[in-house]
Design a protein around this motif. Structure first.
Motif, PDB file in Angstrom:
ATOM      1  N   ALA A   1       4.640   0.054  18.177  1.00 40.41           N
ATOM      2  CA  ALA A   1       4.329  -1.331  17.847  1.00 40.41           C
ATOM      3  C   ALA A   1       2.915  -1.711  18.289  1.00 40.41           C
ATOM      4  O   ALA A   1       2.415  -2.775  17.911  1.00 40.41           O
ATOM      5  N   ASN A   2       2.255  -0.835  19.071  1.00 40.67           N
ATOM      6  CA  ASN A   2       0.972  -1.195  19.671  1.00 40.67           C
ATOM      7  C   ASN A   2      -0.207  -0.332  19.229  1.00 40.67           C
ATOM      8  O   ASN A   2      -1.354  -0.639  19.570  1.00 40.67           O
ATOM      9  N   SER A   3       0.056   0.724  18.473  1.00 39.39           N
ATOM     10  CA  SER A   3      -1.019   1.614  18.061  1.00 39.39           C
ATOM     11  C   SER A   3      -0.762   2.108  16.640  1.00 39.39           C
ATOM     12  O   SER A   3       0.322   1.900  16.072  1.00 39.39           O
ATOM     13  N   GLU A   4      -1.770   2.775  16.061  1.00 37.72           N
ATOM     14  CA  GLU A   4      -1.636   3.258  14.694  1.00 37.72           C
ATOM     15  C   GLU A   4      -0.586   4.353  14.594  1.00 37.72           C
ATOM     16  O   GLU A   4      -0.527   5.267  15.427  1.00 37.72           O
ATOM     17  N   ASN A   5       0.229   4.247  13.559  1.00 33.54           N
ATOM     18  CA  ASN A   5       1.212   5.267  13.250  1.00 33.54           C
ATOM     19  C   ASN A   5       0.663   6.135  12.109  1.00 33.54           C
ATOM     20  O   ASN A   5       0.361   5.624  11.026  1.00 33.54           O
ATOM     21  N   VAL A   6       0.497   7.413  12.386  1.00 31.84           N
ATOM     22  CA  VAL A   6      -0.139   8.327  11.434  1.00 31.84           C
ATOM     23  C   VAL A   6       0.911   8.968  10.541  1.00 31.84           C
ATOM     24  O   VAL A   6       1.888   9.558  11.022  1.00 31.84           O
ATOM     25  N   PHE A   7       0.684   8.865   9.230  1.00 33.86           N
ATOM     26  CA  PHE A   7       1.567   9.481   8.240  1.00 33.86           C
ATOM     27  C   PHE A   7       0.772  10.489   7.415  1.00 33.86           C
ATOM     28  O   PHE A   7      -0.295  10.159   6.880  1.00 33.86           O
ATOM     29  N   ILE A   8       1.292  11.698   7.316  1.00 33.41           N
ATOM     30  CA  ILE A   8       0.703  12.744   6.484  1.00 33.41           C
ATOM     31  C   ILE A   8       1.587  12.910   5.250  1.00 33.41           C
ATOM     32  O   ILE A   8       2.799  13.131   5.369  1.00 33.41           O
ATOM     33  N   ILE A   9       0.989  12.810   4.070  1.00 34.55           N
ATOM     34  CA  ILE A   9       1.759  12.925   2.826  1.00 34.55           C
ATOM     35  C   ILE A   9       1.092  13.977   1.942  1.00 34.55           C
ATOM     36  O   ILE A   9       0.096  13.691   1.267  1.00 34.55           O
ATOM     37  N   PRO A  10       1.627  15.210   1.894  1.00 33.41           N
ATOM     38  CA  PRO A  10       1.003  16.277   1.105  1.00 33.41           C
ATOM     39  C   PRO A  10       1.460  16.313  -0.348  1.00 33.41           C
ATOM     40  O   PRO A  10       1.111  17.233  -1.080  1.00 33.41           O
ATOM     41  N   ALA A  11       2.224  15.304  -0.784  1.00 20.99           N
ATOM     42  CA  ALA A  11       2.792  15.292  -2.133  1.00 20.99           C
ATOM     43  C   ALA A  11       1.783  14.819  -3.166  1.00 20.99           C
ATOM     44  O   ALA A  11       0.831  14.093  -2.853  1.00 20.99           O
ATOM     45  N   THR A  12       2.021  15.229  -4.423  1.00 16.88           N
ATOM     46  CA  THR A  12       1.208  14.776  -5.553  1.00 16.88           C
ATOM     47  C   THR A  12       2.062  14.240  -6.698  1.00 16.88           C
ATOM     48  O   THR A  12       1.521  13.758  -7.692  1.00 16.88           O
ATOM     49  N   ASP A  13       3.373  14.306  -6.561  1.00 20.72           N
ATOM     50  CA  ASP A  13       4.283  13.853  -7.619  1.00 20.72           C
ATOM     51  C   ASP A  13       4.190  12.341  -7.800  1.00 20.72           C
ATOM     52  O   ASP A  13       4.282  11.575  -6.829  1.00 20.72           O
ATOM     53  N   GLN A  14       4.018  11.897  -9.039  1.00 24.06           N
ATOM     54  CA  GLN A  14       3.773  10.478  -9.311  1.00 24.06           C
ATOM     55  C   GLN A  14       4.935   9.598  -8.885  1.00 24.06           C
ATOM     56  O   GLN A  14       4.734   8.586  -8.202  1.00 24.06           O
ATOM     57  N   HIS A  15       6.136   9.939  -9.291  1.00 22.69           N
ATOM     58  CA  HIS A  15       7.284   9.090  -8.960  1.00 22.69           C
ATOM     59  C   HIS A  15       7.484   9.018  -7.450  1.00 22.69           C
ATOM     60  O   HIS A  15       7.688   7.923  -6.892  1.00 22.69           O
ATOM     61  N   PHE A  16       7.422  10.158  -6.784  1.00 22.58           N
ATOM     62  CA  PHE A  16       7.617  10.175  -5.338  1.00 22.58           C
ATOM     63  C   PHE A  16       6.577   9.304  -4.641  1.00 22.58           C
ATOM     64  O   PHE A  16       6.906   8.511  -3.748  1.00 22.58           O
ATOM     65  N   LEU A  17       5.318   9.443  -5.035  1.00 23.90           N
ATOM     66  CA  LEU A  17       4.260   8.676  -4.369  1.00 23.90           C
ATOM     67  C   LEU A  17       4.389   7.181  -4.638  1.00 23.90           C
ATOM     68  O   LEU A  17       4.210   6.368  -3.719  1.00 23.90           O
ATOM     69  N   ASN A  18       4.696   6.818  -5.859  1.00 22.76           N
ATOM     70  CA  ASN A  18       4.833   5.386  -6.159  1.00 22.76           C
ATOM     71  C   ASN A  18       5.915   4.740  -5.303  1.00 22.76           C
ATOM     72  O   ASN A  18       5.717   3.656  -4.734  1.00 22.76           O
ATOM     73  N   VAL A  19       7.044   5.408  -5.186  1.00 21.28           N
ATOM     74  CA  VAL A  19       8.161   4.853  -4.408  1.00 21.28           C
ATOM     75  C   VAL A  19       7.867   4.885  -2.916  1.00 21.28           C
ATOM     76  O   VAL A  19       8.080   3.898  -2.198  1.00 21.28           O
ATOM     77  N   THR A  20       7.362   6.001  -2.435  1.00 21.85           N
ATOM     78  CA  THR A  20       7.129   6.162  -0.998  1.00 21.85           C
ATOM     79  C   THR A  20       6.013   5.255  -0.497  1.00 21.85           C
ATOM     80  O   THR A  20       6.116   4.655   0.585  1.00 21.85           O
ATOM     81  N   LEU A  21       4.943   5.137  -1.269  1.00 19.31           N
ATOM     82  CA  LEU A  21       3.838   4.281  -0.835  1.00 19.31           C
ATOM     83  C   LEU A  21       4.234   2.808  -0.831  1.00 19.31           C
ATOM     84  O   LEU A  21       3.763   2.033   0.010  1.00 19.31           O
ATOM     85  N   ARG A  22       5.096   2.418  -1.763  1.00 21.27           N
ATOM     86  CA  ARG A  22       5.599   1.029  -1.728  1.00 21.27           C
ATOM     87  C   ARG A  22       6.426   0.785  -0.474  1.00 21.27           C
ATOM     88  O   ARG A  22       6.359  -0.293   0.137  1.00 21.27           O
ATOM     89  N   ALA A  23       7.213   1.799  -0.087  1.00 20.11           N
ATOM     90  CA  ALA A  23       7.999   1.668   1.141  1.00 20.11           C
ATOM     91  C   ALA A  23       7.088   1.571   2.362  1.00 20.11           C
ATOM     92  O   ALA A  23       7.345   0.782   3.286  1.00 20.11           O
ATOM     93  N   LEU A  24       6.024   2.343   2.369  1.00 24.83           N
ATOM     94  CA  LEU A  24       5.068   2.252   3.473  1.00 24.83           C
ATOM     95  C   LEU A  24       4.358   0.904   3.472  1.00 24.83           C
ATOM     96  O   LEU A  24       4.032   0.363   4.540  1.00 24.83           O
ATOM     97  N   ASP A  25       4.126   0.359   2.295  1.00 30.13           N
ATOM     98  CA  ASP A  25       3.487  -0.947   2.196  1.00 30.13           C
ATOM     99  C   ASP A  25       4.337  -2.004   2.879  1.00 30.13           C
ATOM    100  O   ASP A  25       3.818  -2.919   3.539  1.00 30.13           O
TER     101      ASP A  25
END
Length: 384
Positions: free
Chosen positions: A231-255
């Protein structure tokens, strides 16, 4: 085969000084001629009736032409400084059989430098057939790992994926210094090509003090990670995927998570070319990408190159033209100084990318230079 001889422009270096004695001055020695063999997939056989270009072979020919133009423009610029080149251009056709034939061609074998073939299979065939074990062979455009070729004389100009992973790991370790790194996977096995070197780099740089938390994300569900987020520092996420559907859904969840937590997202290097990824979303997620081929079109050198290219060819330069120019300038200068076999310390800042070579046992020389960019003001900005 097409042969192009590039001669140096005349200068005043040969004029005798006014203090020179009356006897006839000796003519200065002509500059050394450096022979370069350029092996590119023009596919000229497709110009014959009954064998037209396909969309694939036409694209390959366009790449070959653009790269050649940029490369030759670089050599032309060096001739004005007194360099002397003989450039021989061969059609590799994008075929292994042709790569085999070119490896045995006396004109290729007698060159001071061989650039090409372009595709990994063709390079592997060429180097396995080429009898000269001390002559550098440049892989000009492929980012494929040299481990698949295994030739000590190979020079890989485009950094392979593993160096992107190392670059990201080093930036995270040096700049953010997290205690945990969250790895979001789509489940495709090819993601391991990025994740394995990333883990190796992180373990080495942090002395295994950083915990890697892996999650195969299904339908954007990230709730299982919330108890582990800081809650007090940056949380680092590594995403090695390139699939369009996966990224659209996952990035919205991260948003959604970004409304409550500080995030720093590191994506696959191909993200810079994925048009479905929106800059505003990537900016909100504090997204970083590793880059090897970013062009600052506003820089003075890039503006000059574009102007010269338009004037010479009446066309707009593509990224392959920029690559050809950078590589032509780099190798032309090294040929002039006779230093093509030892690239240690021969760093170069180009329009398209920088070159920093390391010698890898059994794999040859590899350009390991990686830059880190992040999305700011809705465009990529270099941060390292």
């Amino acid at each position: 085969m097409r042969s192009v001889a590039v001669q140096p422009k005349k200068n005043e270096a040969g004029k005798p000084s006014v203090k020179t004695p009356v006897e006839k001055a000796a003519n200065p020695a002509a500059p050394k001629v450096s022979n370069i063999a350029l092996l590119l997939p023009f596919g000229l056989d497709h110009l014959r009736p009954g064998s037209p270009y396909t969309s694939v072979t036409l694209k390959e020919a366009d790449i070959a032409l653009d790269y050649y133009r940029g490369f030759k423009l670089a050599l032309d610029s060096l001739t004005g400084q007194g360099y002397n080149f003989k450039l021989q251009v061969f059609d590799s056709k994008g075929e292994k059989s042709q790569a085999h034939s070119l490896a045995l061609n006396p004109a290729v074998r007698s060159s001071d430098l061989i650039v090409g073939p372009v595709f990994p299979d063709d390079i592997k065939t060429f180097t396995s057939t080429y009898p000269n074990s001390s002559q550098p062979v440049v892989s000009p455009l492929s980012a494929a790992s040299p481990a698949g070729i295994k030739n000590q004389q190979l020079v890989t100009m485009m950094p392979p994926l593993e160096y992107h992973a190392w670059g990201a790991a080093k930036y995270v370790n040096d700049r953010i210094k997290p205690k945990k790194i969250f790895i979001l996977k789509s489940g495709y096995s090819e993601e391991n090509d990025y994740l394995i070197p990333f883990k190796k780099a992180t373990d080495s740089l942090s002395k295994k003090h950083v915990q890697l938390v892996y999650l195969t994300v299904i339908h954007g569900q990230l709730n299982s990670l919330i108890p582990q987020l800081s809650a007090n520092s940056e949380n680092v996420f590594i995403i090695p995927a390139t699939d369009q559907h996966f990224l659209n859904v996952t990035l919205r969840a991260l948003d959604t998570l970004s409304r409550s937590y500080q995030l720093a997202v590191f994506g696959h290097p191909s993200w810079v070319n994925l048009s479905f990824l929106k800059a505003d979303l990537l900016q909100r997620l504090n997204t970083h990408v590793t880059v090897t081929d970013h062009i600052d079109y506003k820089s003075a050198n890039a503006v000059t190159f574009i102007k010269d290219y338009r004037g010479e060819y009446n066309a707009e330069p593509t990224t392959y033209a920029f690559k050809g120019f950078d590589e032509g300038l780099y190798w032309g200068q090294l040929l002039g100084s006779g230093e093509v076999k030892n690239l240690a310390g021969k760093d170069f800042e180009g329009l398209h990318n920088n070159f920093h070579f390391q010698k890898k046992p059994g794999l040859g020389w590899v350009n390991t230079h990686i830059s880190i960019y992040k999305y700011s003001n809705f465009e990529l900005k270099k941060v390292e």
